[in-house]
Enzyme design. Structure first.
Site, PDB file in Angstrom:
ATOM      1  CG  ASN A  80       0.730   9.513  -1.713  1.00  0.00           C
ATOM      2  OD1 ASN A  80      -0.277   9.132  -1.125  1.00  0.00           O
ATOM      3  ND2 ASN A  80       1.113  10.765  -1.701  1.00  0.00           N
ATOM      4  CD  GLU A 116      -0.261  14.296  -0.493  1.00  0.00           C
ATOM      5  OE1 GLU A 116      -0.109  13.055  -0.461  1.00  0.00           O
ATOM      6  OE2 GLU A 116      -1.115  14.843  -1.211  1.00  0.00           O
TER       7      GLU A 116
END
Ligand code: F6R
Length: 240
Positions: A136, A143
């Site tokens: 990702n 994140e």
């Protein structure tokens, strides 16, 4: 951003080691940071051999770990601390002047976060930040959606990270959070090295290097870093 395309994993690991070595030659008392995961194993093995044979001196250097799964301690196979102990600290014949390895099983994880941040403040800015890249686009546990201004922080794991974490350890561990060096500290590093190998990384490497700079792909912020290397094997570079 400098992109180095290597013929394979072995050459990628050598190239990354060479950059680390040059930095430590210039600044022998500097702070270095390595990640866990699959990608850095080759670089770390070569780093250990170079230190053990006297090619790289670490007696004045400091080491800080990049991140950790909240809840996992050093005895858990798959924790970053376990990985660093087995691949780096145990085989090293010499010691760093100072080290800070995040304990994900600390009773007070907020205190651990603060101590990590203080360590980086004291010995930083980081001279060499070695990073892998997640599917990702995460670097460390920064994140997708991360606030780029953060230092060390505790963060919920993304769905993608939860999906792939089974490759490191038994999913009996019900993990929800990670603790990580923040983007702000990574951006302050003198040199950042992102290593990536394998065709499964090709798409995200393209987005990080050639897509827009966005916190949806955290590694894309490195396009703004003045001294960042992406060291890739041919397959990870195949979409560029
Ligand atoms: C691990 C870490 C992660 C990994 C990334 C790639 O400490 O910080 O960001 O670098 O998920 O993992 P691998 O190398 O296993 O593909």
């Amino acid at each position: 951003m400098k992109v180095i395309v290597c013929k394979d994993y072995e050459e990628m690991s050598w190239q990354a080691l060479e950059i680390i070595k040059q930095e430590l030659l210039k600044r022998p008392d500097s702070l270095v940071s390595f990640p866990g995961g699959d990608t850095p194993l080759g670089t770390i093995k070569k780093f250990v051999s170079a230190v053990n044979c006297g090619d790289i001196k670490i007696d004045r250097a400091k080491f800080v770990s990049l991140d950790e799964w909240v809840g996992l301690g050093k005895e858990v196979y798959g924790s970053c601390q376990y990985f660093l102990n087995e691949s780096l600290f145990k085989p090293l014949k010499y010691s760093f002047a100072e080290t800070f390895i995040i304990n994900g099983a600390a009773d007070d994880i907020e205190q651990e976060r603060e101590a990590h941040e203080k360590f980086v403040e004291k010995y930083g800015p980081i001279a060499v930040s070695l990073l892998g890249i997640g599917l990702n686009g995460h670097i460390g546990f920064n994140e997708d959606g991360v606030d780029f201004s953060l230092n060390t922080h505790i963060t919920p794991l993304s769905e993608k990270t939860k999906e792939v974490m089974g490759k490191y350890f038994n999913t009996e561990h019900k993990l929800t959070h990670g603790i990580t060096l923040g983007i702000n500290q990574i951006m302050e590093a003198n040199v950042v090295i992102v290593i990536a190998n394998g065709s499964h990384k090709a798409q995200i490497v393209r987005e990080a290097l050639q897509g827009e700079v966005t916190n949806r792909v955290p590694a894309s912020i490195l396009q703004n870093h003045p001294n960042c290397y992406f060291v890739l094997d041919q397959t990870a570079a195949s979409n560029l």
